[in-house]
Design a protein around this motif. Structure first.
Motif, PDB file in Angstrom:
ATOM      1  N   UNK A 130       0.893  -1.191  -0.015  1.00 65.08           N
ATOM      2  CA  UNK A 130      -0.082   0.052  -0.079  1.00 65.08           C
ATOM      3  C   UNK A 130       0.970   0.999   0.054  1.00 65.08           C
ATOM      4  N   UNK A 131       0.371   2.347  -0.424  1.00 61.78           N
ATOM      5  CA  UNK A 131       0.982   3.710  -0.252  1.00 61.78           C
ATOM      6  C   UNK A 131       0.203   4.612   0.280  1.00 61.78           C
ATOM      7  N   UNK A 132       0.461   5.703   0.724  1.00 60.42           N
ATOM      8  CA  UNK A 132      -0.078   6.784   1.723  1.00 60.42           C
ATOM      9  C   UNK A 132      -1.489   7.524   0.737  1.00 60.42           C
ATOM     10  N   UNK A 133      -1.454   7.261  -0.735  1.00 59.28           N
ATOM     11  CA  UNK A 133      -2.406   7.824  -1.447  1.00 59.28           C
ATOM     12  C   UNK A 133      -3.731   6.838  -1.542  1.00 59.28           C
ATOM     13  N   UNK A 134      -3.491   5.794  -1.145  1.00 54.56           N
ATOM     14  CA  UNK A 134      -4.545   4.585  -1.099  1.00 54.56           C
ATOM     15  C   UNK A 134      -5.576   4.726   0.054  1.00 54.56           C
ATOM     16  N   UNK A 135      -5.226   5.763   1.121  1.00 56.59           N
ATOM     17  CA  UNK A 135      -6.374   5.952   2.093  1.00 56.59           C
ATOM     18  C   UNK A 135      -6.108   7.544   2.439  1.00 56.59           C
ATOM     19  N   UNK A 136      -7.304   7.962   2.910  1.00 57.74           N
ATOM     20  CA  UNK A 136      -7.520   9.283   3.312  1.00 57.74           C
ATOM     21  C   UNK A 136      -7.763   9.429   4.883  1.00 57.74           C
ATOM     22  N   UNK A 137      -7.301   8.509   5.646  1.00 59.04           N
ATOM     23  CA  UNK A 137      -7.635   8.168   6.992  1.00 59.04           C
ATOM     24  C   UNK A 137      -6.490   7.990   7.704  1.00 59.04           C
ATOM     25  N   UNK A 138      -6.213   7.881   9.027  1.00 60.71           N
ATOM     26  CA  UNK A 138      -5.208   7.631   9.716  1.00 60.71           C
ATOM     27  C   UNK A 138      -5.141   5.945   9.787  1.00 60.71           C
ATOM     28  N   UNK A 139      -4.068   5.486   9.258  1.00 61.58           N
ATOM     29  CA  UNK A 139      -4.243   3.806   9.219  1.00 61.58           C
ATOM     30  C   UNK A 139      -4.212   3.008  10.559  1.00 61.58           C
ATOM     31  N   UNK A 140      -3.722   3.661  11.508  1.00 59.64           N
ATOM     32  CA  UNK A 140      -3.629   2.960  12.820  1.00 59.64           C
ATOM     33  C   UNK A 140      -4.508   3.701  13.749  1.00 59.64           C
ATOM     34  N   UNK A 141      -5.551   4.583  13.359  1.00 61.27           N
ATOM     35  CA  UNK A 141      -6.258   5.035  14.271  1.00 61.27           C
ATOM     36  C   UNK A 141      -7.002   4.314  15.118  1.00 61.27           C
ATOM     37  N   UNK A 142      -7.194   3.160  14.644  1.00 60.27           N
ATOM     38  CA  UNK A 142      -8.348   2.081  15.510  1.00 60.27           C
ATOM     39  C   UNK A 142      -7.584   1.718  16.595  1.00 60.27           C
TER      40      UNK A 142
END
Length: 859
Positions: A130-142
C-alpha cells in the motif's frame, strides 16, 4: 524478599477497515496491572503497541538467564517434566521512524512465538503493498481505544516530572519539523497534550483551591572542621545583626605569658564524654551547656510518632512558649567540612560531630527549641544535611528519603559531593473539611553539595554539578515498568527518582565554591569602599562565576537565585594576614556559599531574605541563610484524580483517530503598520477547531534548521491544543530590542514574514505578516551615526549614508544632547549615576532626534 514476577503477554491484533480494502496489524505487549493504578479494570493493560510497518522487526537470540515468562496458557496443566523448554530473548524494534524505543523480553513459548512471527511477516507484506495515497484516514487510528482506555494519564504518575524538562518551552521539546516536512506528530501530540492538561489543572483546579503555606529557613555553613563554639541564633533564627555570644561556659582566664596550660574547648570535653559513654551524673551545678545538651537530646531523640505525647523528660520552661507567625515551619541546614580527618574520609560511622552541631542549633533556637524536633539527617563524610520541623507539623511530612554521592578524590570519595533529602508535604485540611480528607502531597527536595575549590577549577565545578545531577537518585519504591529480573533475584527493581523529579528543588545548602573573576586588588577595593556599596556589590556580581555559569547555561540552568546584597562569605582569617574587613590576604574574597531553587508552576516559592551572618566567626566561612514561603493548593487526591481523568478522556485518543483535524485560521494576513524601537505592537490570531477531534498545533519554520519566527516577533503560544468547537486566541507581538534595532537600522526597514502553523496529523496553514520599522539613532554604532546625511528618519535605504571620508567629527545626536545638558542640567546631582524615569524616556524616544530645539524638561 521473594521475587515478584510480572508476566507479560505478546499478541498480534489485526484490523480490517470498514471499506474492506485495507488491513493493518499491531503487536501489543500486555502486562499485569500495576498495583498502584486502582482505576484500571481487568488483570492486564496494554503497555506497548507497535504498528507492523516497513521498519518493524522482531529478532531472537538465546537468553543467558531467565527474566520473564511470556508463555501463553497451556491447554493442559503444564509442560511435561521431561519437556525441554528453550528460553529465547526477543527484541522488538518498531523501526527508525517510530517514536517508540525497542524493548527486550524473554520467553520459552517457542510455538507461540513462531505464530507471532508468521503473522507479522504477512502483515508487513500487506502494508508494503500500500501507499499513503491509497487512504485518506489515519491507518492506525483504530489502536486508540486500546491505548487510551487503559493508559495512565501522565499527571497521575506517582513520580513528578523532571523539572529540567517542564521548564523548557514546549516547542523546544518537539521533533524537528518545517513547512511540508512534519516531524513525529504522534510523539508531539503526547508532549503538547501533557502540557495542555497541566495548564488546565493549574488554571481551573489549583487556582480556585484553598492555599497552604510552608515557611522554610535554609542555611549553609562550611565549618572548616571546627566544633561549635559560638551562639548560632543569628543564623538559625534569621537575625543577621544579632551578636554571637558564647553559649558554652566562659573559658578560664589565663595570662598570655603563661604557656604551661593549654585550654580545651568545652565542647571537645562534652564530645569526649559522649565517646566514652560516661553515664555517671555530673557533680557540679548544671550550667548553660548541660541544659542545652538536655534540650537537644530531647529534641533529637524523641520518636517522630510521639510528637503529641507528653514526655517527662521535657525541660521545664518559664511560662508558655508561643509560636511567632514569622517562625519557620521547617529548618533545612547544610554543613560542609564537618570532619576533615583522614579517618572520616576513609570510613567513619560516628555521629558525634552531627550531634554536637544539632545540639548547637537547638541551643540557638533558645526558648523556641521546645517547638521543634529533628525530622531527618543525612551525612557523607564532612557534608551534613539536617531537617528540623515544628512538632505540630510532623504528620504533614511523609515518604522521607535520603541519598548521597561522592565526587571527590578519584571521582567517588566523599570529601566532595552531595547529600540530599526528599519528602512529601501534605497540607492539613481546614476545619470545614472532613477528617478523612486525603490531601494531594507536594514533593520537596533539598540538596547540600560541596564542589571543587580554587579559582581555576571553574569548569570542574560545572562538571561536578552535571555529574551530581546524573547520579543523585532516590529509590521510589515503585516497581519499574519495564524492569526485567531473574527469578532468583531478591526482588523486583524499583524505579529511580532524580532529585529533579520534584515539585520544588532547593539546591541551596551548598558550599558551591564559585569565585569572582576579577583581580584580587579590585575585589578588595570595591568591598572596602563605603560609598556606592550597593553598586559595588552589583559590579562584583557580574563577575561572579556562578552567575556567569547560569547566564551561559553551563550549570544550574533555569535555577533562581535572589540577587546577592551581602558581602562575600569567604575567606576570613583570625590571623594577622588580613585586610581591613577581615578577609584572608592569601585568598580572594568570594560568594562560595549559595542558595538556589527550581520549582514547578504548581508550587509558588517566594523568597523574603538572603543574607550572611558576619557575627559568627568560628570558621573561615560565614554562614548564609535564606527564608522562603512555599504556597501550594489544597486539593484532595480524589478531587485531583477525577479532574485529571475527565481531561484525559477528552484528549486521550487524539493521535489514534480516523478523522483528520480541521481548523480555521483567521486572519491569514496581518499588518502591524509602523513599528518603533522598544515599543510593543500586538495583534491577535484565532484558531478555531471546526473538526470532530482534538487538534494539537505548533508553529514550524519555513525551511529545515531555521527558526519558526524572526527575532523581532514574539508568539505567546508556540504550541497548543484546541478541543472541537473551541477557539484559541494567540497574541503576536513585534518588539524591536537592541540587537534587532542595530541590524534594521543598517538594512531594509520593511518587515515581512510568513508564519507556518502546522496541525499535528493535519495540514499546514500560512499567515503573512507585514510592518514598517522606523529607524532610530539608538542601538547604533558611532561609526554609522557620523555618516548620516541628516536625521536618521530621513534615510530611505542603506545607500544613503555618506562615505567614511565625508563623515562628521561626532554624531549630531550626541552633540545636541551634550549642548542641551551643558545649558540645562549642570546643576543636577548624580546625573550620570541615577537611572532616569523610564516612562518619560519611553515618551521622548520616538521624537528623538529632531532638528528643532529640545524641550526643556524639569529635572
Amino acid at each position: 524478599m521473594p521475587a515478584v514476577q510480572r508476566r507479560k503477554i505478546l499478541a498480534v491484533v489485526t484490523h480490517l477497515h470498514p471499506n474492506g480494502k485495507h488491513e493493518h496489524g499491531c503487536v501489543f505487549v500486555l502486562s499485569e496491572k500495576p498495583a498502584r493504578v486502582h482505576a484500571v479494570p481487568g488483570q492486564f493493560v496494554v503497555e506497548h503497541a507497535f504498528p507492523v510497518v516497513d521498519g518493524f522487526s522482531i529478532s531472537m537470540s538465546q537468553a543467558r538467564r531467565a527474566t520473564m515468562d511470556l508463555s501463553s496458557p497451556p491447554p493442559s496443566a503444564g509442560f511435561p517434566a521431561s519437556q525441554v523448554r528453550t528460553e529465547l530473548t526477543v527484541t522488538i524494534n518498531p523501526g527508525h521512524d517510530s517514536p517508540f524505543a525497542p524493548i527486550t523480553l524473554q520467553t520459552n513459548d517457542t510455538p507461540g512465538l513462531r505464530k507471532i512471527l508468521d503473522e507479522c511477516k504477512r502483515l508487513k507484506e500487506v502494508f508494503a503493498a500500500e501507499t499513503e495515497d491509497d487512504y485518506d484516514f489515519e491507518p492506525f487510528g483504530w489502536v486508540g481505544p486500546y491505548i487510551s482506555e487503559n493508559a495512565l494519564p501522565p499527571l497521575l504518575s506517582a513520580i513528578p516530572p523532571d523539572l529540567r524538562k517542564i521548564k523548557k518551552p514546549v516547542h523546544t521539546r518537539l521533533s524537528p519539523a518545517s513547512a511540508g516536512l512534519p516531524g513525529n506528530d504522534v510523539s508531539d501530540i503526547e508532549v503538547v497534550r501533557e502540557d495542555w492538561m497541566r495548564r488546565k489543572v493549574e488554571q481551573e483546579l489549583f487556582a480556585r483551591a484553598d492555599k497552604a503555606s510552608l515557611k522554610i529557613r535554609i542555611g549553609t555553613f562550611n565549618v572548616n572542621g571546627k566544633l561549635p563554639s559560638q551562639d548560632l541564633s543569628a543564623w538559625v533564627r534569621g537575625q543577621p545583626d544579632r551578636p554571637a555570644s558564647n553559649f558554652i561556659p566562659p573559658l578560664k582566664e589565663i595570662s598570655p605569658l603563661s604557656m604551661g596550660e593549654v585550654q580545651k574547648n568545652p565542647m571537645e570535653e562534652k564530645l569526649e564524654a559522649l565517646r566514652l559513654n560516661d553515664s555517671h551524673e555530673s557533680s557540679h551545678t548544671p550550667d548553660a551547656a548541660s541544659s542545652i545538651t538536655t534540650l537537644a537530646s530531647f529534641a533529637t531523640t524523641k520518636p517522630p510518632t510521639d510528637v503529641h505525647t507528653e514526655d517527662s523528660t521535657t525541660p521545664s520552661l518559664v511560662g508558655d512558649v508561643a509560636e511567632d507567625p514569622e517562625d519557620p515551619d521547617l529548618l533545612v541546614l547544610g554543613f560542609q567540612e564537618l570532619d576533615l580527618s583522614a579517618e572520616a574520609l576513609l570510613y567513619s560511622t560516628k555521629t558525634t560531630r552531627e550531634d554536637a552541631w544539632c545540639m548547637a542549633v537547638f541551643a540557638g533556637l533558645g526558648e523556641k527549641a521546645i517547638l521543634y524536633e529533628k525530622l531527618v539527617s543525612k551525612q557523607l563524610v564532612g557534608m551534613l544535611l539536617v531537617l528540623i520541623v515544628k512538632k505540630r507539623l510532623r504528620t504533614s511530612f511523609s515518604e522521607i528519603k535520603t541519598t548521597s554521592v561522592g565526587a571527590g578524590i578519584m571521582g567517588i570519595m566523599g570529601n566532595k559531593g552531595a547529600t540530599a533529602v526528599r519528602l512529601l508535604f501534605t497540607p492539613r485540611p481546614s476545619s470545614a473539611k472532613p477528617a478523612e480528607h486525603e490531601g494531594k502531597p507536594t514533593t520537596l527536595t533539598f540538596v547540600n553539595s560541596h564542589l571543587a575549590a580554587f579559582d581555576e577549577m571553574f569548569e570542574k565545578r560545572n562538571a561536578d554539578f552535571h555529574d551530581l545531577s546524573q547520579r543523585l537518585f532516590f529509590d521510589s519504591g515503585i516497581v519499574a515498568d519495564d524492569s526485567t529480573f531473574s527469578s532468583s533475584s531478591y526482588g523486583a527493581p524499583s524505579a529511580q527518582m532524580s532529585v529533579f523529579q520534584s515539585d520544588a528543588l532547593f539546591w541551596l545548602v551548598s558550599d558551591l565554591n564559585y569565585r569572582i573573576t576579577l583581580p584580587d586588588a579590585d575585589v578588595r577595593t570595591l568591598l572596602a569602599s563605603d560609598e556606592l556599596k550597593e553598586e559595588n556589590i552589583s559590579t562584583l556580581r557580574r563577575f561572579d562565576q556562578l552567575t556567569i555559569a547560569m547566564r551561559s547555561r553551563k550549570a544550574f540552568e533555569d535555577f533562581t537565585e535572589q540577587p546577592i546584597s551581602h558581602p562575600p562569605s569567604y575567606r576570613f582569617s583570625a590571623g594577622v594576614l588580613t585586610d581591613s574587613l577581615g578577609y584572608d590576604l592569601k585568598r580572594k574574597p568570594a560568594w562560595t556559599d549559595r542558595i538556589l531553587h527550581l520549582t514547578a508552576s504548581a508550587a509558588t516559592v517566594k523568597q523574603s531574605s538572603y543574607t550572611s551572618h558576619p557575627t559568627i566567626t568560628m570558621s573561615d566561612h560565614r554562614p548564609v541563610s535564606a527564608d522562603f514561603e512555599v504556597t501550594v493548593p489544597v486539593n484532595s487526591v480524589t478531587e485531583y484524580e477525577n479532574f485529571v481523568e475527565r481531561l484525559w478522556r477528552s484528549v486521550s485518543s487524539a493521535e489514534y483517530v480516523d478523522d483528520r483535524p480541521r481548523v480555521r485560521v483567521d486572519p491569514t494576513s496581518i499588518d502591524f503598520s509602523r513599528v518603533s524601537y522598544q515599543r510593543s505592537v500586538t495583534r491577535t490570531l484565532s484558531i478555531e477547531n471546526s473538526g470532530k477531534v482534538p487538534c494539537a498545533y505548533r508553529f514550524v519554520s519555513q525551511a529545515p534548521g531555521a527558526d519558526p519566527c524572526p527575532a523581532w516577533l514574539r508568539i505567546d503560544s508556540m504550541t497548543g491544543l484546541v478541543l472541537p468547537g473551541e477557539t484559541a486566541h494567540i497574541t503576536l507581538t513585534i518588539y524591536i530590542d537592541n540587537p534587532t534595532a542595530s541590524r534594521l537600522n543598517l538594512g531594509q526597514t520593511r518587515l515581512e514574514e510568513t508564519l507556518v502553523l502546522h496541525t499535528a496529523l493535519g495540514r499546514d496553514h500560512f499567515v503573512a505578516l507585514t510592518g514598517e520599522y522606523e529607524r532610530t539613532c539608538f542601538a547604533t554604532s558611532m561609526n554609522w551615526l557620523v555618516r548620516l546625511p541628516g536625521p536618521v528618519r530621513d534615510v530611505k535605504s542603506p545607500t544613503d549614508i555618506l562615505p567614511e571620508d565625508r563623515g562628521v567629527n561626532a554624531p549630531r545626536e550626541i552633540m545636541r544632547l551634550v549642548n542641551w545638558l551643558m545649558s540645562n542640567a549642570t546643576h543636577v546631582e548624580g546625573l550620570f549615576l541615577t537611572r532616569g524615569d523610564e516612562r518619560r524616556v519611553q515618551q521622548a524616544r520616538p521624537r528623538w532626534p529632531l532638528l528643532s530645539p529640545m524641550p526643556c524638561c524639569s529635572s
